[in-house]
Design a protein around this motif. Structure first.
Motif, PDB file in Angstrom:
ATOM      1  N   LYS A  25       1.792  53.624 -53.521  1.00 20.75           N
ATOM      2  CA  LYS A  25       1.001  52.433 -53.234  1.00 20.75           C
ATOM      3  C   LYS A  25       1.660  51.649 -52.102  1.00 20.75           C
ATOM      4  CE  LYS A  25      -0.875  48.238 -55.382  1.00 20.75           C
ATOM      5  NZ  LYS A  25      -1.002  47.458 -56.635  1.00 20.75           N
ATOM      6  N   ASP A  26       0.863  51.209 -51.154  1.00 20.26           N
ATOM      7  CA  ASP A  26       1.382  50.503 -49.982  1.00 20.26           C
ATOM      8  C   ASP A  26       1.692  49.041 -50.332  1.00 20.26           C
ATOM      9  OD1 ASP A  26       2.060  49.553 -47.516  1.00 20.26           O
ATOM     10  OD2 ASP A  26       0.258  50.255 -46.494  1.00 20.26           O
ATOM     11  N   LEU A  27       2.981  48.700 -50.268  1.00 18.82           N
ATOM     12  CA  LEU A  27       3.431  47.331 -50.545  1.00 18.82           C
ATOM     13  C   LEU A  27       3.969  46.660 -49.286  1.00 18.82           C
ATOM     14  CD1 LEU A  27       5.348  47.920 -53.923  1.00 18.82           C
ATOM     15  CD2 LEU A  27       2.947  47.266 -53.607  1.00 18.82           C
ATOM     16  N   SER A  28       3.525  47.131 -48.128  1.00 14.47           N
ATOM     17  CA  SER A  28       4.087  46.672 -46.861  1.00 14.47           C
ATOM     18  C   SER A  28       3.919  45.172 -46.636  1.00 14.47           C
ATOM     19  CB  SER A  28       3.443  47.434 -45.691  1.00 14.47           C
ATOM     20  OG  SER A  28       3.656  48.820 -45.822  1.00 14.47           O
ATOM     21  N   ASN A  29       2.923  44.555 -47.250  1.00 13.69           N
ATOM     22  CA  ASN A  29       2.654  43.140 -47.018  1.00 13.69           C
ATOM     23  C   ASN A  29       3.454  42.209 -47.931  1.00 13.69           C
ATOM     24  OD1 ASN A  29       0.788  43.665 -44.959  1.00 13.69           O
ATOM     25  ND2 ASN A  29      -0.875  43.930 -46.442  1.00 13.69           N
ATOM     26  N   PHE A  30       4.306  42.794 -48.786  1.00 15.77           N
ATOM     27  CA  PHE A  30       5.069  41.961 -49.715  1.00 15.77           C
ATOM     28  C   PHE A  30       6.533  41.872 -49.273  1.00 15.77           C
ATOM     29  CE2 PHE A  30       1.570  43.708 -52.214  1.00 15.77           C
ATOM     30  CZ  PHE A  30       1.036  42.555 -52.763  1.00 15.77           C
ATOM     31  N   ASN A  31       7.150  40.745 -49.533  1.00 14.63           N
ATOM     32  CA  ASN A  31       8.559  40.540 -49.202  1.00 14.63           C
ATOM     33  C   ASN A  31       9.403  40.964 -50.397  1.00 14.63           C
ATOM     34  OD1 ASN A  31      10.966  39.754 -48.104  1.00 14.63           O
ATOM     35  ND2 ASN A  31      10.652  37.563 -48.452  1.00 14.63           N
ATOM     36  N   LEU A  32       9.963  42.156 -50.330  1.00 13.50           N
ATOM     37  CA  LEU A  32      10.693  42.725 -51.455  1.00 13.50           C
ATOM     38  C   LEU A  32      12.190  42.857 -51.191  1.00 13.50           C
ATOM     39  CD1 LEU A  32       8.155  45.585 -52.261  1.00 13.50           C
ATOM     40  CD2 LEU A  32       8.524  43.516 -53.601  1.00 13.50           C
ATOM     41  N   GLU A  33      12.604  42.578 -49.940  1.00 10.14           N
ATOM     42  CA  GLU A  33      14.001  42.763 -49.578  1.00 10.14           C
ATOM     43  C   GLU A  33      14.818  41.505 -49.854  1.00 10.14           C
ATOM     44  OE1 GLU A  33      11.508  45.523 -47.200  1.00 10.14           O
ATOM     45  OE2 GLU A  33      11.471  43.352 -47.522  1.00 10.14           O
ATOM     46  N   GLY A  34      16.105  41.730 -50.083  1.00  5.05           N
ATOM     47  CA  GLY A  34      17.027  40.613 -50.235  1.00  5.05           C
ATOM     48  C   GLY A  34      18.367  40.969 -49.635  1.00  5.05           C
ATOM     49  N   ALA A  35      19.207  39.968 -49.387  1.00  4.29           N
ATOM     50  CA  ALA A  35      20.543  40.215 -48.875  1.00  4.29           C
ATOM     51  C   ALA A  35      21.281  41.172 -49.807  1.00  4.29           C
ATOM     52  CB  ALA A  35      21.308  38.904 -48.750  1.00  4.29           C
ATOM     53  N   THR A  36      22.070  42.063 -49.247  1.00  5.46           N
ATOM     54  CA  THR A  36      22.699  43.130 -50.024  1.00  5.46           C
ATOM     55  C   THR A  36      23.525  42.594 -51.188  1.00  5.46           C
ATOM     56  OG1 THR A  36      22.785  44.521 -48.046  1.00  5.46           O
ATOM     57  CG2 THR A  36      24.215  45.143 -49.884  1.00  5.46           C
ATOM     58  N   GLU A  37      24.389  41.614 -50.923  1.00  7.12           N
ATOM     59  CA  GLU A  37      25.255  41.074 -51.983  1.00  7.12           C
ATOM     60  C   GLU A  37      24.439  40.369 -53.064  1.00  7.12           C
ATOM     61  OE1 GLU A  37      25.758  40.784 -48.777  1.00  7.12           O
ATOM     62  OE2 GLU A  37      27.627  41.887 -48.471  1.00  7.12           O
ATOM     63  N   GLU A  38      23.418  39.629 -52.638  1.00  9.93           N
ATOM     64  CA  GLU A  38      22.568  38.912 -53.604  1.00  9.93           C
ATOM     65  C   GLU A  38      21.819  39.896 -54.488  1.00  9.93           C
ATOM     66  OE1 GLU A  38      18.253  36.860 -53.287  1.00  9.93           O
ATOM     67  OE2 GLU A  38      19.698  36.207 -51.768  1.00  9.93           O
ATOM     68  N   ARG A  39      21.261  40.941 -53.876  1.00  8.96           N
ATOM     69  CA  ARG A  39      20.523  41.945 -54.646  1.00  8.96           C
ATOM     70  C   ARG A  39      21.457  42.702 -55.588  1.00  8.96           C
ATOM     71  NH1 ARG A  39      19.320  47.417 -54.043  1.00  8.96           N
ATOM     72  NH2 ARG A  39      17.335  48.040 -54.978  1.00  8.96           N
ATOM     73  N   GLU A  40      22.649  43.040 -55.088  1.00  8.13           N
ATOM     74  CA  GLU A  40      23.629  43.753 -55.925  1.00  8.13           C
ATOM     75  C   GLU A  40      23.969  42.929 -57.159  1.00  8.13           C
ATOM     76  OE1 GLU A  40      25.762  46.780 -57.256  1.00  8.13           O
ATOM     77  OE2 GLU A  40      24.924  46.940 -55.237  1.00  8.13           O
ATOM     78  N   ALA A  41      24.152  41.628 -56.968  1.00  9.73           N
ATOM     79  CA  ALA A  41      24.481  40.756 -58.098  1.00  9.73           C
ATOM     80  C   ALA A  41      23.346  40.749 -59.127  1.00  9.73           C
ATOM     81  CB  ALA A  41      24.755  39.340 -57.598  1.00  9.73           C
ATOM     82  N   ARG A  42      22.102  40.701 -58.654  1.00 11.96           N
ATOM     83  CA  ARG A  42      20.959  40.711 -59.586  1.00 11.96           C
ATOM     84  C   ARG A  42      20.895  42.025 -60.359  1.00 11.96           C
ATOM     85  NH1 ARG A  42      17.753  39.213 -55.158  1.00 11.96           N
ATOM     86  NH2 ARG A  42      16.428  41.033 -55.549  1.00 11.96           N
ATOM     87  N   VAL A  43      21.131  43.126 -59.670  1.00 14.37           N
ATOM     88  CA  VAL A  43      21.095  44.435 -60.327  1.00 14.37           C
ATOM     89  C   VAL A  43      22.199  44.532 -61.375  1.00 14.37           C
ATOM     90  CG1 VAL A  43      21.455  46.920 -59.956  1.00 14.37           C
ATOM     91  CG2 VAL A  43      19.968  45.637 -58.413  1.00 14.37           C
TER      92      VAL A  43
END
Length: 370
Positions: A25-43
């Protein structure tokens, strides 16, 4: 679930449609990225890695020079192991095959297997790329769609390389679940170009070498992002999602990569056939031998989460490209396969540790942020 070609909107990619169809499914119009350290912390706090996307690392010119050098150095080796793998698949399933690569690392491998079979046997088989996610399984809607379109064919799942074997085990679990829900039995043998972890009986080699497409992200996989499974965007009837990075088109080398490898088929076909025959006659097994090495590392480095250890050239590269690396373990500093690893580690100021007692060329350790 969408069942007809007319109903399905495939995500764009820069690959030729005859090479692969992404069932995403094309999700190109959504903002799904985050800063690497911030995303790592959430994961690490419990968010599943598939709910968001890492920022796409765009390498500097020095790193791209290493990529192009690696492509020239290993194009024949990649072509040979593609041939070895394709010959085994054709021997087992013949024309009755549908290639289903696991996006993204498996996508160029599936394309090259398909092209080899056209080159060697003048046989054209379909190739789809679908999502599989650790802890969530494969995209069952995509698999049902493929079965609907090709009801009398055998699905052959394809990926790039093995690490600890998490995806091989995820595939087996997904196939078992799919059978319990549908009564349809699938072959869970995962075809791997390189299997240093001894996670499959169907592979091109068990050498942990540098597969050049491991060096890059979407710019060598059709400008398609990692796959996403987030209930905010993916409904129960949808395929798993991904983004198409149109803005990176000038940096795209996806078709160049598969074209360069394809040009090597003529020179390796005899050797590939011979090696494939030896493997077909060998009663090898999937011992998951590399997992023992990883368990030893957990003790040596006092790591409680096995997912923080990423063994093999491909997985180590991924750690440096899109995670928060802690240490990089190197078996042999004279290995020709680690030049890009050392460059990335220097750029990100990551500690390099000599660790000769492992089956892998290198290993990436993710930093525990707590």
């Amino acid at each position: 679930m969408k069942n007809t070609k007319e109903d399905v909107a495939y995500i764009n990619s820069t690959y030729r449609e005859e090479d692969v169809i992404f069932l995403l499914k094309d999700l190109s119009n959504f903002n799904l990225e985050g800063a690497t350290e911030e995303r790592e912390a959430r994961v690490q706090r419990g968010e599943h890695y598939s709910e968001s996307l890492p920022l796409e690392y765009q390498p500097p010119s020095a790193y791209m020079h290493l990529y192009y050098d690696a492509l020239q150095d290993y194009k024949k080796k990649v072509a040979l192991y593609i041939g070895v793998l394709a010959e085994q698949i054709y021997h087992k399933n013949g024309k009755n095959t549908v290639l289903v690569s696991l996006a993204r690392a498996g996508t160029p491998i599936g394309i090259l297997i398909r092209r080899y079979l056209i080159f060697k046997y003048n046989v054209t088989i379909p190739h789809y790329s679908i999502s599989i996610i650790r802890g969530k399984g494969f995209d069952s809607n995509a698999v049902k769609y493929i079965i609907h379109e090709h009801p009398n064919k055998t699905i052959q799942f394809v990926d790039g390389w093995s690490g600890k074997g998490a995806i091989s085990k995820e595939l087996t679990h997904s196939c078992e679940k799919f059978f319990s829900e549908t009564g349809i039995e699938l072959n869970d043998t995962l075809a791997l170009l390189a299997d240093p972890g001894h996670c499959s009986t169907l592979y091109g080699t068990r050498d942990d070498f540098l597969i050049p497409n491991a060096c890059l992200n979407s710019t060598v996989t059709g400008l398609v992002s990692r796959t996403v499974l987030n209930s905010a965007y993916i409904g129960p009837a949808d395929f798993h999602g991904a983004k198409f990075y149109q803005e990176l088109k000038e940096a795209d080398v996806s078709n160049q990569y598969v074209d360069v490898i394809t040009e090597e088929f003529e020179g390796i076909k005899a050797n590939a056939s011979l090696r494939a025959q030896i493997l077909l006659e060998d009663s090898n097994s999937a011992t998951f031998k590399g997992l023992e090495t990883v368990k030893e590392m957990m003790g040596v480095f006092e790591i409680s989460n096995i997912n923080f250890i990423k063994p093999g050239v491909g997985e180590t590269t991924r750690v440096l490209l899109r995670r928060v690396p802690w240490k990089i373990l190197i078996k042999d500093f004279n290995s020709p396969y680690i030049k890009h690893i050392l460059l990335l580690a220097e750029e990100r100021k990551v500690e390099i540790v000599h660790y000769p007692d492992m089956d892998y060329t290198c290993c990436g350790l993710i930093k525990p942020l707590n």
